[in-house]
Design a protein around this motif. Structure first.
Motif, short mmCIF file in Angstrom:
data_model
loop_
_atom_site.label_atom_id
_atom_site.label_comp_id
_atom_site.label_asym_id
_atom_site.label_seq_id
_atom_site.Cartn_x
_atom_site.Cartn_y
_atom_site.Cartn_z
N PRO A 154 -11.24 6.47 -17.60
CA PRO A 154 -12.59 6.79 -18.07
C PRO A 154 -13.32 7.68 -17.06
O PRO A 154 -12.87 7.83 -15.92
CB PRO A 154 -13.24 5.42 -18.14
CG PRO A 154 -12.51 4.60 -17.14
CD PRO A 154 -11.12 5.12 -17.09
N LYS A 155 -14.42 8.26 -17.49
CA LYS A 155 -15.21 9.10 -16.59
C LYS A 155 -15.91 8.19 -15.57
O LYS A 155 -16.44 7.13 -15.92
CB LYS A 155 -16.25 9.84 -17.43
CG LYS A 155 -17.05 10.84 -16.66
CD LYS A 155 -17.87 11.66 -17.62
CE LYS A 155 -18.87 12.47 -16.83
NZ LYS A 155 -19.81 13.16 -17.70
N ILE A 156 -15.90 8.64 -14.33
CA ILE A 156 -16.53 7.86 -13.25
C ILE A 156 -17.49 8.79 -12.53
O ILE A 156 -17.12 9.91 -12.19
CB ILE A 156 -15.46 7.38 -12.25
CG1 ILE A 156 -14.53 6.36 -12.94
CG2 ILE A 156 -16.10 6.77 -11.00
CD1 ILE A 156 -13.29 6.03 -12.15
N ALA A 157 -18.71 8.37 -12.32
CA ALA A 157 -19.63 9.24 -11.56
C ALA A 157 -20.74 8.40 -10.97
O ALA A 157 -20.98 7.27 -11.39
CB ALA A 157 -20.20 10.32 -12.46
N ASP A 158 -21.41 9.00 -10.03
CA ASP A 158 -22.43 8.30 -9.26
C ASP A 158 -23.79 8.38 -9.94
O ASP A 158 -24.77 8.70 -9.30
CB ASP A 158 -22.49 8.91 -7.85
CG ASP A 158 -23.33 8.05 -6.94
OD1 ASP A 158 -23.57 6.89 -7.31
OD2 ASP A 158 -23.75 8.55 -5.88
N TYR A 159 -23.85 8.18 -11.21
CA TYR A 159 -25.15 8.08 -11.87
C TYR A 159 -25.02 7.03 -12.97
O TYR A 159 -23.93 6.78 -13.47
CB TYR A 159 -25.61 9.42 -12.44
CG TYR A 159 -24.65 10.10 -13.37
CD1 TYR A 159 -24.63 9.76 -14.73
CD2 TYR A 159 -23.77 11.08 -12.93
CE1 TYR A 159 -23.75 10.36 -15.59
CE2 TYR A 159 -22.89 11.69 -13.80
CZ TYR A 159 -22.89 11.33 -15.13
OH TYR A 159 -22.00 11.93 -15.99
N PRO A 160 -26.16 6.40 -13.31
CA PRO A 160 -26.07 5.34 -14.30
C PRO A 160 -25.69 5.86 -15.69
O PRO A 160 -25.94 7.03 -16.00
CB PRO A 160 -27.46 4.72 -14.31
CG PRO A 160 -28.33 5.62 -13.56
CD PRO A 160 -27.50 6.55 -12.76
N PHE A 161 -25.11 5.02 -16.49
CA PHE A 161 -24.72 5.34 -17.87
C PHE A 161 -23.71 6.48 -17.94
O PHE A 161 -23.84 7.39 -18.74
CB PHE A 161 -25.95 5.62 -18.75
CG PHE A 161 -26.92 4.48 -18.76
CD1 PHE A 161 -26.51 3.23 -19.23
CD2 PHE A 161 -28.20 4.62 -18.26
CE1 PHE A 161 -27.38 2.16 -19.22
CE2 PHE A 161 -29.07 3.55 -18.24
CZ PHE A 161 -28.67 2.32 -18.72
N THR A 162 -22.74 6.44 -17.06
CA THR A 162 -21.64 7.39 -17.14
C THR A 162 -20.79 7.05 -18.37
O THR A 162 -20.35 7.93 -19.10
CB THR A 162 -20.73 7.25 -15.90
OG1 THR A 162 -21.55 7.12 -14.77
CG2 THR A 162 -19.82 8.44 -15.76
N THR A 163 -20.58 5.75 -18.55
CA THR A 163 -19.76 5.31 -19.69
C THR A 163 -20.65 5.20 -20.92
O THR A 163 -21.65 4.49 -20.90
CB THR A 163 -19.13 3.94 -19.37
OG1 THR A 163 -18.34 4.10 -18.20
CG2 THR A 163 -18.26 3.46 -20.51
N LEU A 164 -20.28 5.93 -21.96
CA LEU A 164 -21.09 5.92 -23.18
C LEU A 164 -20.37 5.24 -24.33
O LEU A 164 -20.93 5.02 -25.39
CB LEU A 164 -21.44 7.36 -23.59
CG LEU A 164 -22.23 8.13 -22.55
CD1 LEU A 164 -22.39 9.58 -22.96
CD2 LEU A 164 -23.60 7.49 -22.36
N GLN A 165 -19.13 4.93 -24.14
CA GLN A 165 -18.35 4.27 -25.19
C GLN A 165 -17.31 3.37 -24.55
O GLN A 165 -16.88 3.62 -23.42
CB GLN A 165 -17.67 5.31 -26.06
CG GLN A 165 -16.70 6.17 -25.29
CD GLN A 165 -16.23 7.35 -26.12
OE1 GLN A 165 -17.01 8.02 -26.77
NE2 GLN A 165 -14.94 7.58 -26.12
N PRO A 166 -16.93 2.30 -25.25
CA PRO A 166 -15.97 1.36 -24.64
C PRO A 166 -14.60 2.00 -24.38
O PRO A 166 -14.18 2.89 -25.11
CB PRO A 166 -15.84 0.28 -25.70
CG PRO A 166 -17.02 0.40 -26.57
CD PRO A 166 -17.38 1.84 -26.56
N ASN A 167 -13.95 1.56 -23.34
CA ASN A 167 -12.58 1.99 -23.02
C ASN A 167 -11.72 0.75 -22.89
O ASN A 167 -12.18 -0.27 -22.38
CB ASN A 167 -12.53 2.67 -21.65
CG ASN A 167 -13.46 3.83 -21.56
OD1 ASN A 167 -13.31 4.81 -22.25
ND2 ASN A 167 -14.48 3.71 -20.70
#
Ligand SMILES: Nc1nc2c(ncn2[C@@H]2O[C@H](COP(=O)(O)OP(=O)(O)OP(=O)(O)O)[C@@H](O)[C@H]2O)c(=O)[nH]1
Ligand SMILES: [Mg+2]
Length: 359
Positions: free
Chosen positions: A183-196
């Motif tokens: 999944p996408k990983i980043a240093d800001y909130p709500f990086t994940t927008l859909q379940p993985n």
């Protein structure tokens, strides 16, 4: 694109009409009726698979129909049966009738099949209507219509372990570390927008499925952040793995973080709040004040929760965490198996009401 709700119209095939025909052969005068039957229409069948986890494909094809049966023909030939239409849905899909809202089927495992709309019957040809008074019937039956209905599909992913926590807690980083999910990983909130989903192996022959969902914040049940609608994807998990950021970067209190998320889970559904939960303190490598981990560990101990501190960067604590989580998954699977195979209580005999007693 991740789609977890879809509405589709399905129509089973119509039965083919029966045929009106007569034998016409040299030296066979008045050969009698010979019209064959129509073929049955194809049905619409839903089949669950573990190879997909979205309903996206139905967005582009909201209407689906199975093949009609062919008409009967002369010489008593029956028309061809219409082919069934098999639609694949991800395991975990609930199928509702959109009009009555009735639950038609719950695909709670992969490899299940369910006939959702039955094909019509083929009409009988005129050979069936010959009688002593009517030797040459000039009528045949029409095929019946196939069932048609509108379905509402809702997906509740099937996973063993659900990851919950604040945005940025390190959920996606952990799943990418322990499974092949990327999944996408980043240093800001709500990086994940859909379940993985990720498959975590336990030894050589066993594994469990982990679900990473978008982060929760205070008021998620009122729609704050991304809301709490993704929580339904972890409603059917066996265990929740609650991640709490131990690093000072979040600037929040660990115990409070845990409690805020736990309250959001409880507001979504009391069942979710009662699920077995394991707590993992994350980003141990970036933690500056050791009191933070101690405070969280004490809190978990007093609340009867298993706790493990981890770092997805250095790998510290990950093996122990997987052992704890894998062990719990195994225990719960065995308990579920035992419950499913428990011998049924034999009926009381003789019947208490006296009905059926010997006269
Ligand atoms: N130092 C350190 N950083 C980490 C660790 N785990 C995650 N991070 C960092 O924390 C940030 C957020 O990580 P994510 O995995 O995207 O967090 P998430 O919980 O999935 O966040 P959302 O998807 O927004 O809910 C990223 O910048 C990661 O690199 C860790 O163990 N150590
Ligand atoms: Mg994420």
């Amino acid at each position: 694109m991740f789609v977890d709700e879809a509405q589709i119209k399905v129509r089973a095939g119509k039965g083919g009409n029966g045929c009106v025909a007569f034998r016409r052969e040299k030296f066979v005068p008045k050969g009698g009726p010979s019209g064959g039957d129509g073929g049955d229409g194809g049905s619409v069948v839903l089949e669950s698979t573990s190879r997909m986890n979205t309903l996206t494909h139905f967005r582009f094809q909201p209407e689906q129909s199975a093949e009609n049966g062919r008409q009967g023909e002369g010489s008593k030939c029956t028309g061809r049966t219409g082919k069934d239409l098999v639609l694949q849905v991800p395991a975990g899909t609930l199928v509702h009738d959109a009009e009555s809202n009735e639950l038609l089927h719950d695909f709670d495992a992969a490899g299940q099949r369910f006939v959702v709309a039955r094909g019509g019957h083929g009409g009988r040809g005129n050979v069936h209507f010959k009688s002593s008074t009517n030797r040459a019937p000039r009528y045949a039956e029409d095929g019946t219509e196939g069932q048609a209905l509108t379905l509402r599909l809702r997906l509740k992913l099937l996973a063993d372990v659900g990851l919950v926590g604040f945005p940025n807690a390190g959920k996606s980083t952990l799943i990418s570390k322990v499974s092949a999910a990327r999944p996408k990983i980043a240093d800001y909130p709500f990086t994940t927008l859909q379940p993985n989903l990720g498959v975590v192996s336990m030894g050589e022959f066993d594994s469990f499925v982990m679900a990473d969902i978008p982060g929760l914040i205070k008021g998620a049940h009122e729609g704050h952040g991304l809301g709490d609608r993704f929580l339904r994807h972890i409603e059917r998990t066996k265990i929740l793995l609650h991640l709490v950021d131990l690093s000072d970067a979040s600037g929040r209190d660990c115990v409070q973080d845990y409690e805020v998320v736990a309250r959001e889970l409880a507001s979504f559904s009391p069942k979710l709040a009662e699920k077995p939960c394991i707590v993992a303190g994350t980003k141990l490598d970036a933690m500056q004040s050791p009191e933070r981990v101690q405070e969280l560990r004490d809190y978990c101990e007093s609340s009867g929760l298993q706790f493990q501190a981890i770092s997805s960067v250095t790998g510290e604590g990950i093996d122990s965490l997987l052992r704890i989580v894998g062990g719990r998954v195994r225990e719960l699977r065995e308990a579920a198996d035992a419950a499913a195979h428990a011998p049924q209580q034999p009926p009381a005999y003789p019947p208490a009401s006296g009905a059926g007693a010997a006269k």
